[in-house]
Design an enzyme around this catalytic site. Sequence first.
Site, mmCIF file in Angstrom:
data_model
loop_
_atom_site.group_PDB
_atom_site.id
_atom_site.type_symbol
_atom_site.label_atom_id
_atom_site.label_comp_id
_atom_site.label_asym_id
_atom_site.label_seq_id
_atom_site.Cartn_x
_atom_site.Cartn_y
_atom_site.Cartn_z
ATOM 1 N N GLY A 72 -3.552 3.191 -6.034
ATOM 2 C CA GLY A 72 -4.096 4.133 -6.989
ATOM 3 C C GLY A 72 -3.240 5.357 -7.164
ATOM 4 N N GLU A 88 -0.862 2.079 -12.121
ATOM 5 C CA GLU A 88 -0.633 2.460 -10.726
ATOM 6 C C GLU A 88 -0.345 1.244 -9.849
ATOM 7 O OE1 GLU A 88 -0.150 5.208 -9.065
ATOM 8 O OE2 GLU A 88 -0.432 6.569 -10.759
ATOM 9 N N GLU A 92 3.235 0.693 -7.947
ATOM 10 C CA GLU A 92 3.281 0.638 -6.485
ATOM 11 C C GLU A 92 3.659 -0.732 -5.942
ATOM 12 O OE1 GLU A 92 -0.343 2.234 -4.836
ATOM 13 O OE2 GLU A 92 -0.131 4.095 -5.981
ATOM 14 N N SER A 108 -16.493 14.757 -3.670
ATOM 15 C CA SER A 108 -17.114 15.494 -2.567
ATOM 16 C C SER A 108 -16.839 16.985 -2.740
ATOM 17 C CB SER A 108 -16.603 14.993 -1.213
ATOM 18 O OG SER A 108 -15.205 15.125 -1.126
ATOM 19 N N GLU A 140 5.031 -1.707 2.361
ATOM 20 C CA GLU A 140 4.731 -3.101 2.677
ATOM 21 C C GLU A 140 3.435 -3.512 1.991
ATOM 22 O OE1 GLU A 140 3.791 -5.568 6.806
ATOM 23 O OE2 GLU A 140 4.709 -3.591 6.915
#
Length: 170
Positions: A72, A88, A92, A108, A140
């Site tokens: 993300g 994303e 990645e 939060s 990885e």
Amino acid sequence: MIDTTFRYCPTCATPLVERVIDMAPRQVCPQCQFVHYLDPKVVVIVVIHHDGKLLLGKRNHDPGKGLWSFFGGYVDRGEPVEEAAAREVREETGLTVQIGPLIGIYSSRGDPNVLIVYQADLLTAPEETTLLPPSEEISELALFPLAELPTLAFSIDARILRDWRERNCL
């Protein structure tokens, strides 16, 4: 106390002052009345399930460097969140996904990030991951059986995983 990262008005360059606006302390320009709102950052997270396993990435930077996580990142202004989620994952991992149902939205108190979490299906075969060089963000990739998940990088990951399991009756 509010974040004083911005000290000058972006409109007229007058030093900003703190005032209560809309029942909250905000930085305001006493000259032109510009109000600086500290808006939240929108983050997309993607949970990828394939053949009874979760695809995770080992983080290559802090926070959580060396720990496993979902994929993300931040949504660009004007970018649809589903497109940001697929982007994303591609950035990645090099993999292509089909963004599926929403798992949940998480926030939060005190955290400026709002997480929008989706599940996704792989459109690229995971066997191709062995051919991918590590990205800046992920060192990885690995598929983990649901009963053998590693320690995840963020405390919110446990809640995301629980909600994903409930949604999929796992």
